[in-house]
Design an enzyme around this catalytic site. Structure first.
Site, PDB file in Angstrom:
ATOM      1  N   SER A   1      -3.174  13.768   6.201  1.00 31.86           N
ATOM      2  CA  SER A   1      -2.862  12.335   5.977  1.00 31.86           C
ATOM      3  C   SER A   1      -1.440  12.088   6.400  1.00 31.86           C
ATOM      4  O   SER A   1      -0.679  13.013   6.614  1.00 31.86           O
ATOM      5  CB  SER A   1      -3.076  11.944   4.518  1.00 31.86           C
ATOM      6  OG  SER A   1      -2.173  12.633   3.704  1.00 31.86           O
TER       7      SER A   1
ATOM      8  N   LYS B   1       0.853  -1.179   0.000  1.00 35.33           N
ATOM      9  CA  LYS B   1       0.000   0.000   0.000  1.00 35.33           C
ATOM     10  C   LYS B   1       0.890   1.231   0.000  1.00 35.33           C
ATOM     11  O   LYS B   1       2.050   1.172   0.408  1.00 35.33           O
ATOM     12  CB  LYS B   1      -0.951   0.029   1.194  1.00 35.33           C
ATOM     13  CG  LYS B   1      -0.324   0.141   2.544  1.00 35.33           C
ATOM     14  CD  LYS B   1       0.084   1.524   2.999  1.00 35.33           C
ATOM     15  CE  LYS B   1      -0.960   2.585   2.739  1.00 35.33           C
ATOM     16  NZ  LYS B   1      -0.474   3.907   3.280  1.00 35.33           N
TER      17      LYS B   1
ATOM     18  N   THR C   1       1.782   5.588   4.124  1.00 31.75           N
ATOM     19  CA  THR C   1       3.110   5.064   4.281  1.00 31.75           C
ATOM     20  C   THR C   1       3.232   3.781   3.470  1.00 31.75           C
ATOM     21  O   THR C   1       2.289   3.042   3.373  1.00 31.75           O
ATOM     22  CB  THR C   1       3.311   4.729   5.750  1.00 31.75           C
ATOM     23  OG1 THR C   1       3.081   5.913   6.492  1.00 31.75           O
ATOM     24  CG2 THR C   1       4.704   4.233   6.011  1.00 31.75           C
TER      25      THR C   1
ATOM     26  N   ASN D   1      -3.010  16.674  -0.937  1.00 29.66           N
ATOM     27  CA  ASN D   1      -2.143  16.860   0.211  1.00 29.66           C
ATOM     28  C   ASN D   1      -2.357  18.176   0.946  1.00 29.66           C
ATOM     29  O   ASN D   1      -1.670  18.461   1.922  1.00 29.66           O
ATOM     30  CB  ASN D   1      -0.686  16.712  -0.214  1.00 29.66           C
ATOM     31  CG  ASN D   1      -0.358  15.258  -0.491  1.00 29.66           C
ATOM     32  OD1 ASN D   1      -0.448  14.417   0.390  1.00 29.66           O
ATOM     33  ND2 ASN D   1      -0.043  14.944  -1.740  1.00 29.66           N
TER      34      ASN D   1
ATOM     35  N   GLU E   1      -0.482   9.498  -5.469  1.00 31.33           N
ATOM     36  CA  GLU E   1      -1.468  10.563  -5.256  1.00 31.33           C
ATOM     37  C   GLU E   1      -1.428  11.630  -6.347  1.00 31.33           C
ATOM     38  O   GLU E   1      -0.440  12.341  -6.516  1.00 31.33           O
ATOM     39  CB  GLU E   1      -1.205  11.255  -3.914  1.00 31.33           C
ATOM     40  CG  GLU E   1      -1.691  10.463  -2.734  1.00 31.33           C
ATOM     41  CD  GLU E   1      -1.294  11.090  -1.403  1.00 31.33           C
ATOM     42  OE1 GLU E   1      -0.607  12.104  -1.405  1.00 31.33           O
ATOM     43  OE2 GLU E   1      -1.702  10.526  -0.375  1.00 31.33           O
TER      44      GLU E   1
END
Lengths: 389, 389
Positions: free
Chosen positions: A389, A174, A185, A384, A265
């Site tokens: 996060s 992930k 992470t 972001n 992302e």
């Protein structure tokens, strides 16, 4: 596919309420043996999360019986209470599984600086243990997602048609931001039913991660939680050649690393920066990483602008061996910079596709390395800045 | 204000057609003496532009009679033809001014990797020489702008009411991206009518830039053209104390550096990262720079999210002396991280204003440094993806 592909492993993924969306957020992976050999690599960030401190100890004797993972909270920068929560998680899982807590590896991912809701996490671990099965790999892979848009799994052999040496490797990963080498992470669990000693596992794992996860540098930000753990059950009865195993493991890691970069992302381009004719492999890696960390270059690729001047400006900040007037740069096959100056017209470069290849010829030796990164996009800034996060 | 504030200097800025907008794009600054002492610092980028190579030689004997600057083209990565163009520019200006070409300093800024249109540049230099005046500092400051939204000038004394030592310093700067320490591209011209030898100028200039321009790190990208040049005419007849002069010069540089950060491409916040109680000043600077280069942290500030976990994640990547569980972080005065863990509620931090202060207490010594940076915004991505620069 996934971590239950090899014999000797069960897994499960459940929704414990750590994620406000109600999606799966707790996973357990168990090695049923006969061996419980393991190796792991961790973030080099000195501000390491509580589960990293814990799991470093767990794997130090080369034995791991189970891995407990949660999304919805990184348990980083959480002080003594955070470490106690990790310890309690391991104790709780160990009792449910009938193993020793010192053989239970723990991973967490999510927001830094908040305590985990133990009243939700522990019942989740209980339910996951109850649901463990040899078909649970997919659910486990889903449970570790954070801002990932898809779950990531890989296996060796990659398809049923591929030649096999009689053993199998499975993996899940992930991560979608803070990727360098990890992600907000990066967590990776690899499993194999091969018969391999912990020392051989460790060597193979370090060789594989060095050229895969360590070279996936999406946004230059190193996480507090990055962990890659490899478990070997020995259930196939096959003891592979260490070199062949390391190659197979590298293939699985490369697939997972590639999936992470593809899903990073807000990215609209996947960028492969290949530096070749370098004096050393370190030089090639340093140059690729410098380019991968140039926001100006990454924003230009988002704008489909083959701005090779920004590539050279980044190369020039390194201490790699090269002469500025002997640098060549090609983008998607077009030699736009030659001898450190103007080459083919930049209009010839087509940057409309997802994949962008940048080839940097240092003309200083014969070594090479490829760094994978992404472009810098409005979506990256949005994801972001709009959410913690 | 600007470079014609001190006695003994004339300047001009004209539109030569290098910018498609028709704005001013060529500037000339002349030192009429009696002294022509000078010092300069340049980008440490190994891919340095042709005018950087040229001007390094010009200033090496401590004498500069004139500076020719152009926007609309960086003349970087332009090969032997680019160097020849810089040489020709110096020769042309020297003849027009009646000085030696080896005393003519040249600076360029704009897109990397394109040859300068000499048929426009040289007539522009001619016209600028014809227009030189002791009131030309403002026009010169405008002529060096690229993506800057305003021109930047500063002087010592800062106002007519300030105490003076009998001499004056003036300065102009440009730059709005690729700021580390420079900008796409940072160019700075400083002038003084003080009586100072080249060696003293050099020492003062290095001391001033070390704590000002070198600590303004907008986007982590180091340019190929960054140049800061200091000219001393001696026209005041005043020979200041070297330490007092260095302090005054630092004040002028700090003002210009601050203006650059305030006007950085697409930024919505100016961020001052002060690291204190460090074992060494280098440690403090390293920590501040690591935070200033974290895209995740910078995007969080854009989103008015006081994400101190991303600050600690960046601090943890450095080799500075500190214990992770003794780190304290305050944002805009609120102690949101204490002993490496959770402090005051993040809701108490107000990030709506332009200025954000981040204070990082390493609890490892008594040294400090402040790094200035900006947030990562949609506008930054837009400006650097939509246009080549």
């Amino acid at each position: 596919m996934s971590v239950t592909e090899p014999r000797g492993f069960r897994a499960a993924g459940v929704a414990a309420g750590l994620k406000s969306t109600g999606a799966r957020d707790v996973a357990v992976v168990v090695n049923d043996g006969p061996h419980r050999h393991a190796a792991a690599v961790f973030t080099s960030n000195r501000v390491a999360a509580a589960p990293v401190h814990w799991s470093r100890q767990v794997v130090s004797d080369g034995r791991v019986d189970a891995v407990v993972l949660n999304s919805g909270g990184a348990n980083a920068c959480t002080g003594p209470q955070g470490f106690q929560n990790t310890h309690q998680t391991a104790e709780f899982a160990a009792e449910a599984l009938g193993v020793s807590a010192t053989d239970v590896f723990v991973c967490s991912t999510g927001l830094i600086g908040e305590q985990l809701p133990m009243d939700k996490l522990l019942p989740g671990v209980r339910r996951a243990v109850d649901l463990l099965s040899d078909g649970g790999g997919r659910a486990a892979a889903e449970a570790i997602m954070t801002t990932d848009s898809v779950s990531k799994t890989a296996s060796y052999p990659a398809t049923q048609d591929d030649a096999s040496e009689g053993y199998t490797i499975g993996g899940m990963a992930k991560g979608a931001g803070m990727l360098a080498p990890g992600l907000a992470t990066m967590l990776v669990v690899l499993t194999t039913d091969a018969v391999l000693d912990p020392a051989v596992l460790d060597t193979a794992l370090r060789a594989a991660t060095r050229v895969t996860f360590d070279r996936a540098d999406s946004d230059g930000c190193m996480s507090t939680n990055d962990t890659v753990v490899l478990l070997a059950s020995g259930a196939s009865g096959v003891r592979p050649d260490p070199v062949q195993f390391a190659e197979a493991l590298t293939g699985v890691c490369a697939s997972l690393a590639h999936q992470l970069i593809e899903d990073a992302e807000g990215a609209s381009h996947t960028i492969a920066i290949r530096t070749f004719n370098a004096a050393t492999e370190d030089d090639a890696e340093m140059v690729g990483r410098a380019v991968a960390r140039s926001n100006l270059f990454k924003a230009a690729i988002f704008g489909a602008d083959p701005n090779w001047g920004r590539v050279l400006a980044a190369v020039g900040t390194t201490s790699a061996a090269f002469e500025p007037d002997r640098l060549d740069v090609a983008m998607n096959g077009v030699q736009i910079c030659r001898d450190g100056g103007i080459g083919e017209p930049r209009e010839l470069v087509d940057l409309t596709g997802r994949l962008v290849t940048v080839e940097i010829n240092l003309n200083a030796g014969s070594e090479a390395a490829t760094i994978w990164t992404n472009d810098l996009t409005h979506e990256y800034v949005h994801e972001n800045s709009a959410y913690s996060s």
